[in-house]
Structure formats: structure tokens, C-alpha cells
Design a protein around this motif. Sequence first.
Motif, PDB file in Angstrom:
ATOM      1  N   ILE A 121       0.838  -1.112  -0.255  1.00  0.00           N
ATOM      2  CA  ILE A 121       0.389  -0.197   0.168  1.00  0.00           C
ATOM      3  C   ILE A 121       0.550   1.239   0.295  1.00  0.00           C
ATOM      4  O   ILE A 121       0.577   2.199  -0.820  1.00  0.00           O
ATOM      5  CB  ILE A 121      -0.993   0.147   1.118  1.00  0.00           C
ATOM      6  N   PRO A 122       1.847   1.522   1.125  1.00  0.00           N
ATOM      7  CA  PRO A 122       2.208   2.572   0.946  1.00  0.00           C
ATOM      8  C   PRO A 122       3.511   2.505  -0.569  1.00  0.00           C
ATOM      9  O   PRO A 122       3.295   4.055  -0.701  1.00  0.00           O
ATOM     10  CB  PRO A 122       3.644   1.990   2.013  1.00  0.00           C
ATOM     11  N   ILE A 123       3.667   2.193  -1.395  1.00  0.00           N
ATOM     12  CA  ILE A 123       4.514   1.502  -2.988  1.00  0.00           C
ATOM     13  C   ILE A 123       3.570   2.218  -3.940  1.00  0.00           C
ATOM     14  O   ILE A 123       3.798   3.362  -4.603  1.00  0.00           O
ATOM     15  CB  ILE A 123       4.836   0.564  -2.632  1.00  0.00           C
ATOM     16  N   THR A 124       2.421   1.622  -3.696  1.00  0.00           N
ATOM     17  CA  THR A 124       1.688   2.179  -4.080  1.00  0.00           C
ATOM     18  C   THR A 124       0.598   3.636  -4.281  1.00  0.00           C
ATOM     19  O   THR A 124       0.269   4.641  -5.361  1.00  0.00           O
ATOM     20  CB  THR A 124      -0.112   1.240  -4.375  1.00  0.00           C
ATOM     21  N   ASN A 125       1.082   4.707  -2.896  1.00  0.00           N
ATOM     22  CA  ASN A 125       1.454   5.277  -3.017  1.00  0.00           C
ATOM     23  C   ASN A 125       1.824   6.629  -3.220  1.00  0.00           C
ATOM     24  O   ASN A 125       1.752   7.297  -3.569  1.00  0.00           O
ATOM     25  CB  ASN A 125       0.554   6.055  -1.378  1.00  0.00           C
ATOM     26  N   LYS A 126       2.978   5.958  -3.323  1.00  0.00           N
ATOM     27  CA  LYS A 126       4.538   6.328  -4.118  1.00  0.00           C
ATOM     28  C   LYS A 126       4.124   6.419  -5.501  1.00  0.00           C
ATOM     29  O   LYS A 126       3.916   7.885  -5.838  1.00  0.00           O
ATOM     30  CB  LYS A 126       5.682   6.459  -3.621  1.00  0.00           C
TER      31      LYS A 126
END
Length: 147
Positions: A121-126
Motif C-alpha cells: 500500500i505505501p508503495i502504490t501511494n508513492k
Amino acid sequence: MSINLELNIDQFKSEDLKMHFIPAKLDSSVSANVDNYFNFYTKEEKAGFLSNALRGYPLQGCEFKVPEKYKGIVFQETKKPLDEDSDRIFKASGVFDSFTYWNYDKVPSSSDAIKQALQIIPITNKLAGAVSLDEVEQFLKEDKENN
């Protein structure tokens, strides 16, 4: 067939649910006294892992936090459709910020699908973050120079 999700904003202000993700299918939708018959028997083991049992099978678990700025939502289907092509309606029944993840007789690890899903999830946000016009122009300029 369409799936409709119904949300009530007041539910986001309500008390968090105590959630468990258990590797089992239960063919019943009746309520259970989880506090007395499950949570009471949960023990904390070394290294912060939890242990319990379900129907005689040993469970190993750990607490997971829902990623920052997100909420977990529980949806329930109140009325089953008569056939596969009917529209389905799911209503939000509560929200949660953390949950206990359980494996049968295996300590949860980074190879578990649920842990990998939460880590992405944090990767997709970036990856989906906003890009300025200057960054686009710089990228196009560099791409033109390289080709």
C-alpha cells in the motif's frame, strides 16, 4: 450483476471492532461469544506472537495495523440473492484500525499474502502520487536525449 456498497459516515466515528483473520470457513452467520470462547484463551508467546486453537487446531498469530491514513471496513450482505445474476447489496457494519492475523501451526511471516498486501500500500501511494509539470518536462527532455 452489480455489487453495491452502502456506507454510513457515522460508522467511521464509532468504536473500532476487534477483528480476527482466521484460516477457516464457517458455514454459519450467527453471532459467537468470541471474548469468552476465543480471546480468553489467546496467549502471548515469545517475540510478540500469539497462540490459540480453533476446533483443536493450533493457531499462531500476530497483530497487524491498517496502514496509516486508511481504515478497514467490514461489509455484510444482509439478503442473499436468488440467483447469480442478481444485484448484490453489502452494508458497512463497522470499522477497524488493527486486526489479529492467524495461521494454522505456523508463525506469521513476511511470505504470507496478507502481509505482502499490506506492505504494498505505501508503495502504490508513492507510484500514484502527484507529479508536477516540471517533473514531466524533465522526464520528456531526458527521454528525448536518450533516444
